[in-house]
Design an enzyme around this catalytic site. Structure first.
Site, PDB file in Angstrom:
ATOM      1  N   GLU A   1      -0.052   5.184  11.357  1.00  0.00           N
ATOM      2  CA  GLU A   1       0.219   5.074  12.796  1.00  0.00           C
ATOM      3  C   GLU A   1       1.188   6.162  13.225  1.00  0.00           C
ATOM      4  OE1 GLU A   1      -1.848   3.676  14.995  1.00  0.00           O
ATOM      5  OE2 GLU A   1      -1.530   1.746  14.029  1.00  0.00           O
TER       6      GLU A   1
ATOM      7  N   ASP B   1      -1.339  10.964  13.496  1.00  0.00           N
ATOM      8  CA  ASP B   1      -2.435  11.906  13.834  1.00  0.00           C
ATOM      9  C   ASP B   1      -1.921  13.158  14.531  1.00  0.00           C
ATOM     10  OD1 ASP B   1      -2.019  10.524  16.260  1.00  0.00           O
ATOM     11  OD2 ASP B   1      -4.156  10.171  16.655  1.00  0.00           O
TER      12      ASP B   1
ATOM     13  N   SER C   1     -19.087   0.553  37.683  1.00  0.00           N
ATOM     14  CA  SER C   1     -18.489  -0.256  36.625  1.00  0.00           C
ATOM     15  C   SER C   1     -18.946  -1.702  36.788  1.00  0.00           C
ATOM     16  CB  SER C   1     -16.962  -0.191  36.700  1.00  0.00           C
ATOM     17  OG  SER C   1     -16.424  -1.278  35.973  1.00  0.00           O
TER      18      SER C   1
ATOM     19  N   GLY D   1      -6.297  -2.141  27.571  1.00  0.00           N
ATOM     20  CA  GLY D   1      -4.833  -2.189  27.527  1.00  0.00           C
ATOM     21  C   GLY D   1      -4.290  -2.959  26.342  1.00  0.00           C
TER      22      GLY D   1
ATOM     23  N   LEU E   1      -6.834  -1.223  21.509  1.00  0.00           N
ATOM     24  CA  LEU E   1      -8.047  -1.151  20.691  1.00  0.00           C
ATOM     25  C   LEU E   1      -8.946  -0.002  21.139  1.00  0.00           C
ATOM     26  CD1 LEU E   1      -8.777  -4.980  20.384  1.00  0.00           C
ATOM     27  CD2 LEU E   1      -7.674  -3.503  18.704  1.00  0.00           C
TER      28      LEU E   1
ATOM     29  N   ASP F   1      -8.489   8.073  17.674  1.00  0.00           N
ATOM     30  CA  ASP F   1      -9.317   7.056  18.338  1.00  0.00           C
ATOM     31  C   ASP F   1     -10.716   7.587  18.647  1.00  0.00           C
ATOM     32  OD1 ASP F   1      -6.875   5.869  18.269  1.00  0.00           O
ATOM     33  OD2 ASP F   1      -6.467   6.070  20.408  1.00  0.00           O
TER      34      ASP F   1
HETATM   35  C1  GLA Z   1      -2.826   5.962  20.322  1.00  0.00           C
HETATM   36  C2  GLA Z   1      -3.318   7.399  20.360  1.00  0.00           C
HETATM   37  C3  GLA Z   1      -3.694   7.866  18.948  1.00  0.00           C
HETATM   38  C4  GLA Z   1      -2.569   7.598  17.954  1.00  0.00           C
HETATM   39  C5  GLA Z   1      -2.056   6.165  18.073  1.00  0.00           C
HETATM   40  C6  GLA Z   1      -0.834   5.924  17.227  1.00  0.00           C
HETATM   41  O1  GLA Z   1      -3.871   5.100  19.957  1.00  0.00           O
HETATM   42  O2  GLA Z   1      -4.434   7.530  21.204  1.00  0.00           O
HETATM   43  O3  GLA Z   1      -4.028   9.241  18.991  1.00  0.00           O
HETATM   44  O4  GLA Z   1      -1.537   8.523  18.106  1.00  0.00           O
HETATM   45  O5  GLA Z   1      -1.756   5.825  19.406  1.00  0.00           O
HETATM   46  O6  GLA Z   1      -1.144   6.033  15.883  1.00  0.00           O
END
Ligand code: GLA
Length: 385
Positions: free
Chosen positions: A33, A36, A67, A121, A124, A171
């Site tokens: 976490e 990245d 939407s 929010g 996820l 993500d």
């Molecule tokens: C968010 C960001 C990711 C990453 C996480 C933390 O999800 O979009 O790029 O930095 O936070 O790990």
């Protein structure tokens, strides 16, 4: 919503049939976490919740997007794409279209209908799922020559420009490149990755704390700046180092005074978290889920105490999880400041976990938590209808 309902809705909105269906999943991050954007390692899995987009091409430059979840329509022209202040949900599609054009892809307008069941929010990555699905819809409609890595990069650029979060690549990358029954081990520097099989007798349980996380508030971008500052200071001692990824933990320890308390803590988290990912992959390959689970607990402590992105509600969820039978590990997942935890639980104990943690958490906090058992799923899919 079922696909047939969405198709009916599309026809009602646009008086024509949809030509393309694109679908991209949200994600839960198991380990790695805030690594990245430090050129580090991550280990997320795509989940069985996704954003669906139905689309049909147009021969002008107009884009109309409806939407289904908000029952709102938003329109813009490809000739001047600007962020929208009223239908903010449409900015993901606007951003992706803008990036496609900037990257030289030849596109025309389109009619789009979007709908999804990735909680918004909650940490996820509903936004990444939306961006990747939007890029895939354009790709399918206009037969663009673009692989899934480029799709992820372009989606990330859209989020950064149009949504204002200086997010890393995790993500969008996992939403584009995941495979069912695996998690994705990604080197965020060179974007090499492996889809690592996960044990089928372990349940992945996501608990949504019901604390809304505003990612585009300054806290996330702030952490990013702090990490860059720490890397710059450490670069004096490690001249080849381009990012915190290049610094050994001992190097962080030895330069504690130089970094000062805050930057030391930030660097310590990132460097140790990278180590946990590498260790975790090794351990997982040996099938030792207990030791792997412990890394999740360690990651949570580090995110709480050193990176300082947890909150009392997430800490409580992890604490309650740690007391459950069959628990292997638990931690906050995603950017933090609210959102979700992820817990790994021996499958036979999953039901007990859910019926223990949720009521106790809600009782103590007055919140309405939600619990999802997630199946590690495949990445983006698109097809002509
Ligand atoms: C968010 C960001 C990711 C990453 C996480 C933390 O999800 O979009 O790029 O930095 O936070 O790990």
């Amino acid at each position: 919503m079922e696909l047939s309902e969405l198709i009916t809705l599309f026809k009602e909105q646009f008086n024509r049939d949809p030509q393309v269906l694109a679908e991209a999943p949200g994600r839960v991050n198991l380990l790695g976490e805030h690594t990245d954007y430090n050129d580090g390692f991550v280990f997320p899995a795509a989940i069985d919740r996704s954003m669906k987009i139905l689309a049909s091409s147009r021969d002008d430059n107009d884009v109309r997007v409806y939407s289904a979840d908000f029952s709102q329509l938003s329109s813009f022209s490809l000739s001047s794409i600007e962020a929208c202040r009223s239908e903010t949900w449409s900015n993901y599609l606007r951003g992706v279209a803008d990036q496609l054009i900037k990257n030289g892809f030849s596109i025309r307008g389109g009619d789009f209908l979007i709908s999804g069941n990735v909680p918004v929010g909650a940490g996820l990555s509903s936004s990444a799922a939306y961006e990747v699905a939007a890029g895939a819809a354009f790709r399918e409609m206009y037969e663009l020559k673009m692989d899934n890595i480029q799709l992820a990069l372009l989606s990330q650029a859209a989020e950064r420009q149009f949504v204002g979060v200086q997010c890393g690549i995790m993500d969008q990358f996992v939403s584009a490149n995941a495979k069912a029954a695996t998690a994705l081990f990604l080197d965020c520097r060179d974007l090499t990755y492996q889809n690592i099989p996960l044990k089928t007798n372990v349940s992945i349980i996501v608990c949504d704390s019901d604390v809304q996380r505003a990612l585009n508030n300054s806290a996330y971008n702030n952490r990013r700046t702090e990490c860059e500052k720490a890397a710059k200071i450490l670069n004096e001692k490690f001249p080849g180092a381009r990012a915190l990824r290049d610094i050994p933990l001992q190097g962080v320890e030895e330069n504690k005074a130089k970094l000062g308390e805050t930057l030391y803590k930030r660097a310590h988290h990132v460097v140790s978290e990278n180590e946990r990912v590498l260790m975790g992959i090794d351990i997982l390959r040996k099938g030792d889920m207990h030791t792997f689970g412990n890394l999740l607990f360690e990651s949570h402590s580090s995110l709480k105490n050193s990176f300082e992105v947890s909150c009392p509600e997430l800490d409580l969820l992890v604490e309650l999880a740690s007391g459950c039978s069959g628990i292997l590990g638990s931690r906050m997942t995603g950017a933090g400041f609210g959102g979700c935890t992820v817990s790994l639980v021996e499958s036979g104990h999953a039901e007990n976990f859910k019926t223990t943690v949720q009521p106790e958490y809600d009782r103590r906090t007055g919140k309405n938590s939600r619990i999802y058992e997630c199946m590690p799923s495949s990445g983006v899919k698109a097809q002509k209808l």
